[in-house]
Each structure stands twice: as structure tokens, then as C-alpha cells.
Design a protein around this motif. Structure first.
Motif, PDB file in Angstrom:
ATOM      1  N   LYS A 103       0.816  -1.211   0.000  1.00 35.13           N
ATOM      2  CA  LYS A 103       0.000   0.000   0.000  1.00 35.13           C
ATOM      3  C   LYS A 103       0.856   1.270   0.000  1.00 35.13           C
ATOM      4  O   LYS A 103       0.331   2.382  -0.013  1.00 35.13           O
ATOM      5  N   ASP A 104       2.180   1.087   0.033  1.00 34.79           N
ATOM      6  CA  ASP A 104       3.116   2.212   0.028  1.00 34.79           C
ATOM      7  C   ASP A 104       2.857   3.147   1.207  1.00 34.79           C
ATOM      8  O   ASP A 104       2.711   4.362   1.057  1.00 34.79           O
ATOM      9  N   TYR A 128       4.331   8.505   4.722  1.00 40.87           N
ATOM     10  CA  TYR A 128       5.304   8.513   3.639  1.00 40.87           C
ATOM     11  C   TYR A 128       5.104   7.297   2.737  1.00 40.87           C
ATOM     12  O   TYR A 128       4.583   6.257   3.169  1.00 40.87           O
ATOM     13  N   GLY A 129       5.561   7.448   1.509  1.00 43.62           N
ATOM     14  CA  GLY A 129       5.734   6.331   0.605  1.00 43.62           C
ATOM     15  C   GLY A 129       7.219   6.138   0.373  1.00 43.62           C
ATOM     16  O   GLY A 129       8.010   7.082   0.505  1.00 43.62           O
ATOM     17  N   ASP A 187      10.001   4.570  -2.377  1.00 47.80           N
ATOM     18  CA  ASP A 187      10.280   4.046  -3.711  1.00 47.80           C
ATOM     19  C   ASP A 187      11.784   3.819  -3.820  1.00 47.80           C
ATOM     20  O   ASP A 187      12.580   4.691  -3.461  1.00 47.80           O
ATOM     21  N   THR A 204       8.554   9.854  -0.270  1.00 46.37           N
ATOM     22  CA  THR A 204       7.552  10.810  -0.736  1.00 46.37           C
ATOM     23  C   THR A 204       6.515  10.987   0.370  1.00 46.37           C
ATOM     24  O   THR A 204       5.933  10.003   0.846  1.00 46.37           O
ATOM     25  N   ARG A 205       6.299  12.227   0.779  1.00 41.74           N
ATOM     26  CA  ARG A 205       5.305  12.482   1.823  1.00 41.74           C
ATOM     27  C   ARG A 205       3.917  12.503   1.184  1.00 41.74           C
ATOM     28  O   ARG A 205       3.547  13.444   0.494  1.00 41.74           O
ATOM     29  N   HIS A 206       3.143  11.457   1.452  1.00 37.80           N
ATOM     30  CA  HIS A 206       1.801  11.355   0.889  1.00 37.80           C
ATOM     31  C   HIS A 206       0.788  12.235   1.606  1.00 37.80           C
ATOM     32  O   HIS A 206      -0.110  12.810   0.982  1.00 37.80           O
ATOM     33  N   LEU A 207       0.929  12.319   2.939  1.00 36.48           N
ATOM     34  CA  LEU A 207      -0.153  12.924   3.716  1.00 36.48           C
ATOM     35  C   LEU A 207       0.375  13.467   5.033  1.00 36.48           C
ATOM     36  O   LEU A 207       1.255  12.874   5.662  1.00 36.48           O
ATOM     37  N   ILE A 216      -6.927   6.534   0.963  1.00 37.16           N
ATOM     38  CA  ILE A 216      -5.636   6.217   0.352  1.00 37.16           C
ATOM     39  C   ILE A 216      -5.784   6.422  -1.152  1.00 37.16           C
ATOM     40  O   ILE A 216      -6.447   5.631  -1.832  1.00 37.16           O
ATOM     41  N   THR A 217      -5.185   7.490  -1.651  1.00 36.85           N
ATOM     42  CA  THR A 217      -5.384   7.865  -3.053  1.00 36.85           C
ATOM     43  C   THR A 217      -4.132   7.703  -3.907  1.00 36.85           C
ATOM     44  O   THR A 217      -4.201   7.869  -5.119  1.00 36.85           O
ATOM     45  N   TRP A 218      -2.992   7.428  -3.328  1.00 37.21           N
ATOM     46  CA  TRP A 218      -1.753   7.355  -4.092  1.00 37.21           C
ATOM     47  C   TRP A 218      -1.562   5.973  -4.719  1.00 37.21           C
ATOM     48  O   TRP A 218      -2.191   5.026  -4.369  1.00 37.21           O
TER      49      TRP A 218
END
Length: 725
Positions: free
Chosen positions: A641-642, A669-670, A672, A678-681, A723-725
Motif C-alpha cells: 500500500k506504500d 510517507y511512501g 520508492d 515521498t510524503r503522501h499525507l 488512500i489515493t496514491w
């Protein structure tokens, strides 16, 4: 005279006497032992003896002629004698341990041992000991009280000699608690690909208690002396369904399954809970009663929460675990041994009580049976360590309790094995010198549902950091320790990794890494281990444990900052969570380390001989912190789910000595492998955009997921985020 004044007077007198003796003779002090004893003491076959001295010794005088062990016929037996740091004599047991038939034995440190100035030691030390293949149960009150009287006499001698130990001055009369665990059989426990998240635990199939949990339909929370249950009908509709408030009970963790909710915490009361014997009232040092308590609720119909069982045992909670239908409580209870001065007939055993279907049985407290109390030989701490097994599914099954006289500190538990560590503590000679030769004893128990059976004991030098310092893999137990102190230039710290067999004998080791530093985090992953040490920079060591008898360091990476939590991403990548650091000059122009924000690191360990810090992320300024820095259960990680989510409180620096609150909430965070973090939220429950102070009510403690939504939980709020990413 009050005991505190009595102790202080003894200390002052002892200091004066000891100062006069310092310049003439070295003095031996036994670490983790009884000292000169008129009666034989009981030990296990692999007992290792350790003696510390107040002065450096002449190495040539420490040999089998001056330090020796004799059997019952007066014949010397073959043992290995080792001198460490010129002041520590260690006597290792025979290769196959001491034989029962040749006991009792005597260990002698004679006056042939001399200080570097040529003077003999002040007094000969002789200890007689018996061998037992396994731990011995306490047969009756007389035997138990005699054991505690010996401990009490040892404590008083310690005071008279001006010696301080971790127990006698720091731990008497109080119950201590801690937490521990790690991964088993090399299997890293991560959330399964299910519709809801689980607690971030160390061992697959072994749950750990937490303050927030979910079963995919309900969110359970313990906070502010209450249990609250919320039903998640839809992301936008979270319904408050149940609330249980407690009196004289403080919940600290919970477990949930399909049918049950288990709340565990502390029960408190007044001195009236203590029994009396004869005409003498038994009054503890502090007139309070404390006990660990587990309450089991039936929640099978998802509408009504019904109490079906509660178990209470005196002492403070060391740790808990849940395997299938069984919850295990490990507690420490320090009885008031000073009452033996007033009444030798006092019953010091811990109380335990079990009630069914919500019945109150406080007046029917029962003592733990004598045959269920065992003595840990050589333990210098007169306390009870209790292991309690509770079947939450069959409440009529008798709660099994096994008790050991001796302390517990950290635990590791797999689905079938429990390890409990017992550290020694530095000794003080009364005139300014600490004998910091800390060792850790490890006790192994087989666990099969409610059956708990002692199996083995082993010892390693040094102290453990936390639960991640331990691991079990393919029949071997691995442990990482630190000896010495990073701040002590005369005896700098060292770091070690030991591999032990099923009998807890050390069969392989890597020792004395990163002198002058200490361990900040450890992670075992199958045939590999990762250890972070730190003083000014962060070395990440990669260990190869594929050959248990010959562990090796494969690679090392030095970077600024340190990781105090390590989490596997995959077999070739590791996530570090800790602090960024910088070096500044002090008033004497000597550099010192300051923390400068929370740091995330992605380590590439695909080439274990050349580990790399592939990506980093620095969050906030010096005062920034996260619960994840000290509690691994604060992490929500799901690779597919990253998601790498955690609570965070961010401070930014204004003027040189001014820090202002910038954010309070949680970050998601995600990760990769090509792009990094990557800060998702960013999630916040703060009511205003800017606040100068942290708010307890707005502090997000946990982030969960149910389906395709995240849920952030604080004391007064639960928010949903898609969760949209």
C-alpha cells in the motif's frame, strides 16, 4: 531511627573505613553472587563466577594456584580463569559443566592474588556451592523466608562495607517494569495483506499489547482510564458504541480477536490490602498495593461487552504477549523483606486472584503455591518474577502461574519459547570507583499453551539495549550487548554479538566493535543482523550469521546521525528511523553532538560488504520527536500500500535558543527504491493552525488502515483519510 537515616549513617561510617584501607590492600567483591557465606549456595551446572577488585591486579598472580575450585574431595578441577581490565577475575565452568556427584564445591580466591604494587589482597574469599541440574522449587515458608533473610543479610553487609548495588540502593521496595521482544525463525512480522492493519510486532504469530487496535469493523482504544470502542460503519460515519470507565485500575494495553477484548493494566489500593501476621501489622515501605490485572471481555455478538474473567497478581508488569488463545503476563513483585526483622513468620508470597463473570473476589486473594515458586541461583535481588498464562477462550481453565525468586528485565518470546534476561548492576567500592562489569543472564523456558517449563540458563557480557537485542533462529539464540561506558575514556565501551546454542552456551561471537560507542538499534533478519552504534557518527554494521560458530562483520557504513529503530523493507533494503546530528563546539572548544531533527534513512544492503544510505529525509529541528523513536508499535508499515506512517511533533528553531511548535500530528510517507521518500499525507487534529504548546488531546498516537482508508487516532478524535496514491 528511620531506616533511611540508618542506611545513611552506615554509608558514612563505611566510607571512612574504606578510605583507610584503599592504600594498602585490594579488596575482592563478588558480582552477581552472595560473597563469603557460612552456608553453601545453590547454582546451576554452567555457573560462571565473577570477582571485581578495588585496585588493578598483578597479572602473573592470577592463575590456577591462587584462584581455584575444589570438589568435595578437595581435588582441584579444570576451569578457565580470565583476567579482564586488570580488575575483573572470571572463572568459567568446566566444558561440560559441574558434575552433581562431585559436589559440593568450593571456589577460592586466595591471598596469593596481589595488586600491582605487590600487596596481597585484603582477605581471602571462599564460597561453597551445590550443583542442581534445574531450578529448585521452594518447599515451604521456612525455606522461602530463609532465602530472603540471606538476601537481607547480604544487603546489610553491602551497606556496612560502603558498597552500593543497583538493587540495594535503587530498587528495594519498588516494582520495576520494561518491555521486550524480537523476531523468530528469521521471519519478520509485517502486516498481512488483509483489509485492516495489525500492530507492528516483532514475531509472526505473537501479538503484543497496544493502546489502539482494530479488527476491521471496530477501533478499540484505551486512554484516560477508560476503554472506548468505535464502530466504523463508513469512513464518514464512526460511531461511539461502548465505553468502560475504571476505578482504582489504570489500563495500559489491550488485545482483541474475533470474540474477545483483553484489557491489561495496574490495580492500585491502600495498605489494607496487605495481610497481617500475629500482633505485628505488615506495613510496606510505601503504604500502597499495586498489582497487574488482566480483564477478559466477551464481545462475540458485537453489541454487548461482557466481562467473563479477570486475573490479578501482585507486582508491576514487565511485559505481555498473546499466542492464539493464550495471553501471557510477566510481572515483577518486590516484597517488603524488611518485615522479616519484625516477624519471621510473615508470608511474603505474591497474591493472585481470579474471578469469573465479573464477580468481585478482592477479599479472596490467594497466595501462589510454594511448589510453583522456584529459586534462580545467584540472583542478588529478592523479588518474585511471575509468569501467568491465561486462556481467554476457556475462562474455566485454571490460570497457571509460575514464580521465580529473582529479577526479570527484558523478554523475547516466540510461539514456543520464552527468554527472560536478568542483568547484574555496577558495584561501588565506597570510595569513588564503580565496578562496571555488567553481565546479562538469560533464562529459557519452553511454552506450550499454559505449560511453562524451565530449560536452560546462559550468560553474556554486557547489557542489552531493548527487545531488538534478542532473536531466535533455527535453534540458535542471538543477542547483542554493550559493555563499559561511551563517556568513560579509561574503560571505553565495546559492542558484541553472541550466538548461543539450545542450552544457551556461547558457540560464536564478534566482540569489541566500535570502541567508545554504544548500541542504538539492532535488527536480526534470518542469517543477517544489522547493528547501529553511535557516539559522533552512525556506523551501521552488517553481520553474516549463516555459520553460527563463526559470525562475521561483512560491511560497515559511517554516516551522520543514528537510527534508534530499524525496519525491514525487503531482503535487500532496510529503513532507519532516528535522529540527524551535528557537531558543535562547547565552551572548552571540544566538540559535542546535538540532535537536529528526525531522520529517515533507506539503506541498500544488497551488497552486505558495502552498505549504502540510498535516501534520507530530515524532519524538523532539534526538539522534533516521534513516538516511533522509542516505541515500535507507533509505526504503520505496508509495503504494497506504500505506507510508512508515524506520529510526529515538529519544532523549528527561531533564535539560537528558541524553538517553536510547528506541527503536531502524523506523517504518511511512501518509499520508492528509485525515488526515495515521498510524503503522501500530513494529518493533524489541531484546532488552530498555529499553537505555541503541544496539546495532549490533539496528539495522534496511532495510524491504522481499514480497507482503502487510513484512520488517525488521538485521545479525543478519530479522522478518516482515503488512500489515493
Amino acid at each position: 531511627m528511620k531506616r533511611s537515616g540508618f542506611v545513611f549513617l552506615f554509608v558514612i561510617v563505611a566510607l571512612c573505613v574504606s578510605i583507610g584501607a584503599w592504600y594498602f590492600n585490594a579488596k575482592p567483591y563478588m558480582i552477581n553472587g552472595i560473597g563469603n557465606s557460612e552456608e553453601a549456595i545453590d547454582v546451576l551446572p554452567n555457573k560462571k563466577w565473577v570477582f571485581a577488585f578495588s585496585e588493578s591486579l598483578k597479572e602473573s598472580t592470577v592463575n590456577s594456584s591462587t584462584v581455584f575450585i575444589q570438589n568435595r574431595k578437595g581435588k582441584n578441577i579444570d576451569v578457565h580463569i580470565e583476567l579482564l581490565d586488570n580488575r575483573i577475575i572470571t572463572v568459567h565452568p568446566p566444558k561440560d559443566g559441574y558434575e552433581l556427584k562431585n559436589g559440593p564445591y568450593s571456589i577460592v580466591v586466595s591471598k596469593g592474588v596481589k595488586a600491582k604494587n605487590g600487596q596481597p589482597i585484603k582477605e581471602e574469599m571462599k564460597v561453597e556451592f551445590n550443583i542442581h541440574e534445574t531450578l529448585q522449587s521452594v518447599k515451604n515458608k521456612k525455606q522461602l523466608n530463609s532465602l530472603f533473610q540471606n538476601h537481607l543479610a547480604s544487603m546489610e553487609k553491602t551497606v556496612e562495607k560502603g558498597l552500593f548495588s543497583g538493587f540495594s540502593m535503587g530498587r528495594a521496595g519498588s516494582d520495576m517494569s520494561s518491555e521486550a521482544m524480537d523476531d523468530s525463525d528469521g521471519e519478520v512480522a509485517t502486516p498481512q495483506s488483509s483489509e485492516f492493519s495489525e500492530t507492528n510486532v516483532q514475531v509472526a504469530g505473537v501479538d503484543e499489547g497496544d493502546i489502539v487496535k482494530t479488527d476491521g469493523t471496530f477501533i478499540y482504544q484505551i486512554m484516560d482510564n477508560k476503554l472506548t470502542i468505535f464502530k466504523v460503519n463508513a469512513p464518514e460515519k464512526i460511531e461511539h458504541t461502548t465505553e468502560v470507565r475504571y476505578n482504582n485500575f489504570t489500563p495500559s494495553q489491550l488485545y482483541v480477536d474475533k470474540e474477545h477484548v483483553v484489557v491489561i493494566g495496574y490495580e492500585y489500593g491502600g495498605a489494607s490490602h496487605y495481610p497481617t501476621r500475629g500482633d505485628v501489622g505488615i506495613m510496606p515501605i510505601m503504604p500502597m498495593y499495586s498489582a497487574a490485572k488482566a480483564i477478559v471481555y466477551d464481545f462475540s455478538n458485537k453489541k454487548e461487552l461482557k466481562e467473563i474473567q479477570s486475573t490479578t497478581i501482585e507486582g508491576n508488569l514487565l511485559s505481555t504477549r498473546k499466542v492464539d488463545d493464550y495471553v501471557y503476563l510477566i510481572t515483577n513483585h518486590y516484597p517488603n523483606v524488611w518485615t522479616l526483622k519484625e516477624d519471621i513468620e510473615v508470608d511474603l508470597r505474591p497474591h493472585i486472584s481470579t474471578s469469573l463473570n465479573g464477580e468481585d473476589k478482592k477479599e479472596e486473594l490467594e497466595y501462589v503455591d510454594y511448589e510453583k515458586i522456584y529459586h534462580i541461583p545467584g540472583s542478588t535481588e529478592p523479588n518474585f518474577m511471575n509468569i501467568v498464562a491465561i486462556n481467554i477462550k476457556k475462562q474455566n481453565e485454571k490460570v497457571n502461574t509460575v514464580t521465580y525468586v529473582g529479577s526479570g528485565n527484558e523478554i523475547f518470546m516466540s510461539r514456543s519459547t520464552l527468554y527472560i534476561t536478568v542483568p547484574t548492576y555496577p558495584e561501588f567500592d565506597g570510595i569513588g570507583h564503580w565496578f562496571d562489569h555488567t553481565e546479562t543472564e538469560i533464562y529459557k523456558f519452553n511454552v506450550d499453551k499454559s505449560n511453562i517449563e524451565y530449560k536452560a540458563t546462559g550468560t553474556v557480557p554486557g547489557r542489552l539495549l531493548n527487545q531488538f537485542s534478542m532473536d531466535e533462529f533455527e535453534g540458535h539464540f542471538r543477542v547483542a550487548t554493550t559493555t563499559g561506558n561511551a563517556w568513560d575514556e579509561t574503560a571505553p565501551s565495546g559492542n558484541h554479538l553472541f550466538v548461543m546454542d539450545q542450552t544457551l552456551e556461547v558457540i560464536g561471537s564478534v566482540e569489541d566493535l566500535a570502541r567508545g560507542e554504544r548500541i542504538y538499534s539492532v535488527r536480526f533478519m534470518g542469517e543477517k543482523a544489522y547493528v547501529v552504534t553511535f557516539k559522533e557518527v552512525d556506523p551501521l554494521f552488517v553481520f553474516d550469521l549463516s555459520n553460527p560458530t563463526d559470525p562475521k562483520v561483512l560491511g560497515e557504513l559511517k554516516i551522520p546521525g543514528f537510527s534508534n529503530y530499524l525496519h525491514p523493507y525487503d531482503e535487500n533494503h532496510l529503513i532507519g528511523f532516528g535522529y540527524n546530528t551535528t557537531l558543535e563546539k562547547g565552551h572548552d572548544n571540544r566538540p559535542f553532538v546535538v540532535q537536529d531533527g528526525v531522520k529517515l534513512s533507506l539503506f541498500d544492503v544488497s551488497d552486505p560488504t558495502d552498505p549504502k544510505e540510498k535516501f534520507t529525509e530530515i524532519i524538523g529541528g532539534r526538539a522534533t520527536y516521534s513516538q516511533l523513536n522509542y516505541d515500535h508499535k507507533a509505526l504503520l508499515f505496508h509495503k504494497e500500500k506504500d505506507i510508512f506512517a508515524f506520529p510526529i511533533v515538529i519544532y523549528e528553531q527561531g533564535s539560537k535558543y528558541d524553538y517553536r511548535l510547528d506541527f503536531q500530528g502524523a506523517f504518511v510517507y511512501g518509499i520508492d527504491l528509485e525515488k526515495g521518500f515521498t510524503r503522501h499525507l500530513e494529518i493533524s487534529h489541531s484546532k488552530s493552525e498555529r499553537s505555541y504548546y503541544e496539546s495532549w488531546e490533539e496528539d495522534i498516537h496511532r495510524v491504522l488502515y481499514i480497507g482503502d482508508h487510513l484512520y488517525a487516532v488521538s485521545p479525543k478524535n478519530i479522522s478518516a483519510h482515503k488512500i489515493t496514491w
